[in-house]
Design an enzyme around this catalytic site. Structure first.
Site, PDB file in Angstrom:
ATOM      1  N   CYS A 117       0.812  -1.164  -0.151  1.00 47.37           N
ATOM      2  CA  CYS A 117       0.074   0.091   0.071  1.00 47.37           C
ATOM      3  C   CYS A 117       0.685   1.375   0.083  1.00 47.37           C
ATOM      4  CB  CYS A 117      -0.999  -0.125   1.215  1.00 47.37           C
ATOM      5  SG  CYS A 117      -1.965  -1.327   1.324  1.00 47.37           S
ATOM      6  N   HIS A 258      -3.552   6.913   2.416  1.00 41.59           N
ATOM      7  CA  HIS A 258      -4.123   5.646   2.090  1.00 41.59           C
ATOM      8  C   HIS A 258      -5.222   5.292   2.493  1.00 41.59           C
ATOM      9  CE1 HIS A 258      -3.992   1.443   1.096  1.00 41.59           C
ATOM     10  NE2 HIS A 258      -3.770   1.033   1.938  1.00 41.59           N
ATOM     11  N   ASN A 288      -9.999  -0.558   0.204  1.00 44.80           N
ATOM     12  CA  ASN A 288      -8.469  -0.477   0.212  1.00 44.80           C
ATOM     13  C   ASN A 288      -8.121  -1.024  -1.165  1.00 44.80           C
ATOM     14  OD1 ASN A 288      -5.919  -0.985   0.444  1.00 44.80           O
ATOM     15  ND2 ASN A 288      -5.880  -1.834   2.421  1.00 44.80           N
TER      16      ASN A 288
END
Ligand code: UT7
Length: 331
Positions: A117, A258, A288
């Site tokens: 990520c 994020h 996500n």
């Protein structure tokens, strides 16, 4: 004396698949509820690829959008393509080479990096360095992931989180001191490698009937441990970016974190008294999306008029590895 060269973002593009997976859809396949998922994560739905779609399809579309935005009609002008992905098109060669082929920029250097990520910020930093050292003039940075392909839809503690998407930026050499990637910070701690990982399919445990039967090709996650680490690192990153660039929350137009979990995002914002109006959140609609989440959010924020030329934005991310990274960007 020559003026220092900065890496300016001249193009921004993103894309998500059309197929929507809602919390109500998940209620039909695992023991969960819309209320639990929304309260614990902030996610209401996510986009996932359909049969026949792939990481490459998303990466190429996001790249084309970014090139259009930069006004680049001939992709062979690019000196370098860097792709972050943890869900490559195939194990090798690099997805970046396949993007290069699709764009028709034969000869342009191309490679992949993997930082989960945090991958967009890692890739952005590499592109920035290639430009600042004078090695390249035009770099395409792409972050593309299809986590749904590695998601175990029988594991209710992880499958609720992930979605698919891609985002890309074009970096160009600029002599303007007030525009570009102003600061980046990268960190990793391999001691936490097993907090989020895919156990099988690599050289230690290659694919076999047993690995498939044991769900070894899917993401395994220690959710609580990841949560604690993420809160600490996202808070630290926000503080570090402001301190190193001598910024206060008033100087920052938008924080683009994020999109990991609304509670993690809110805890970072609260620590530094950032009003949530200055923090971009689209996790409710996309979940996500790993490395894609920051450029996806940046592109949407610009479309919604939240950022534009001259805006100061802070991007911060945390992910498998463990990795964490931040950047200050002047649009
Ligand atoms: O890029 C990094 C990717 N990873 C992450 O972002 C993960 C970060 N961690 C998190 O976001 C949170 O830890 C989760 C959302 C994964 C879990 O939330 P939590 O508040 O940490 O829940 P928990 O794991 O402590 O579980 C609490 C309860 C448990 O039940 P018991 O033992 O208290 O009876 C779980 O079994 O919630 C249960 N549970 C669920 N219930 C309904 C776990 N998943 C679900 C679910 N639906 N999907």
């Amino acid at each position: 004396m020559d003026k220092p060269i900065r890496a300016a973002i001249t193009g921004l593009g993103a894309t998500v698949p059309e197929k929507v997976l809602t919390n109500a859809d998940l209620e039909k396949i695992i023991d969960t509820s819309d209320e639990w998922i929304t309260t614990r994560t902030g996610i209401r739905e996510r986009r996932i690829v359909s049969d026949g779609e792939s990481t490459l399809d998303l990466a190429v579309q996001a790249s084309r959008n970014a090139l259009d935005d930069a006004g680049i009609t001939d992709p062979s002008e690019l000196d370098l393509i860097i792709c972050h992905t943890v869900t490559p098109e195939i194990p090798f060669p690099a997805t970046a080479c396949l993007i290069q082929k699709a764009l028709g920029s034969s000869g342009t250097a191309a490679f992949d990096i993997s930082a989960a990520c945090s991958g967009f910020i890692y890739a952005l930093t590499i592109g920035q360095k290639f430009i600042e050292t004078g090695t390249c003039r035009k770099v395409l940075v792409v972050a593309a992931d299809t986590l749904s392909r590695f998601t175990d839809y029988t594991d209710r503690s992880s499958c609720i989180l992930f979605g698919d998407g891609a985002g890309a930026v074009v970096l160009e050499a600029s002599e303007r001191s007030d525009r570009g990637v102003m600061y980046t910070v990268l960190h990793a701690d391999g001691n936490g490698w097993d907090f989020i990982h895919v156990p099988a399919g690599g050289s230690r445990t290659p694919a076999s009937r047993e690995t498939v039967d044991n769900h070894g090709h899917f993401i395994k996650m220690r959710g609580r441990d990841v949560y604690k680490f993420a809160v600490a690192k996202m808070q630290w990153l926000l503080g570090d970016c402001m301190e190193k660039c001598n910024l206060t929350p008033d100087d920052v137009d938008l924080v683009v974190p994020h999109q990991v979990n609304i509670r993690i995002i809110e805890s970072a914002a609260k620590k530094y008294d950032f009003p949530m109006e200055k923090v971009y959140v689209n996790i409710d609609r996309f979940g996500n999306t790993s490395g894609a989440s920051i450029p996806l959010a940046m592109e949407e924020a610009r479309r919604n008029g939240k950022i534009g030329p001259g805006s100061t934005i802070l991007v911060i991310a945390f992910g498998a590895g463990l990795t964490w990274a931040g950047a200050v960007i002047k649009m």
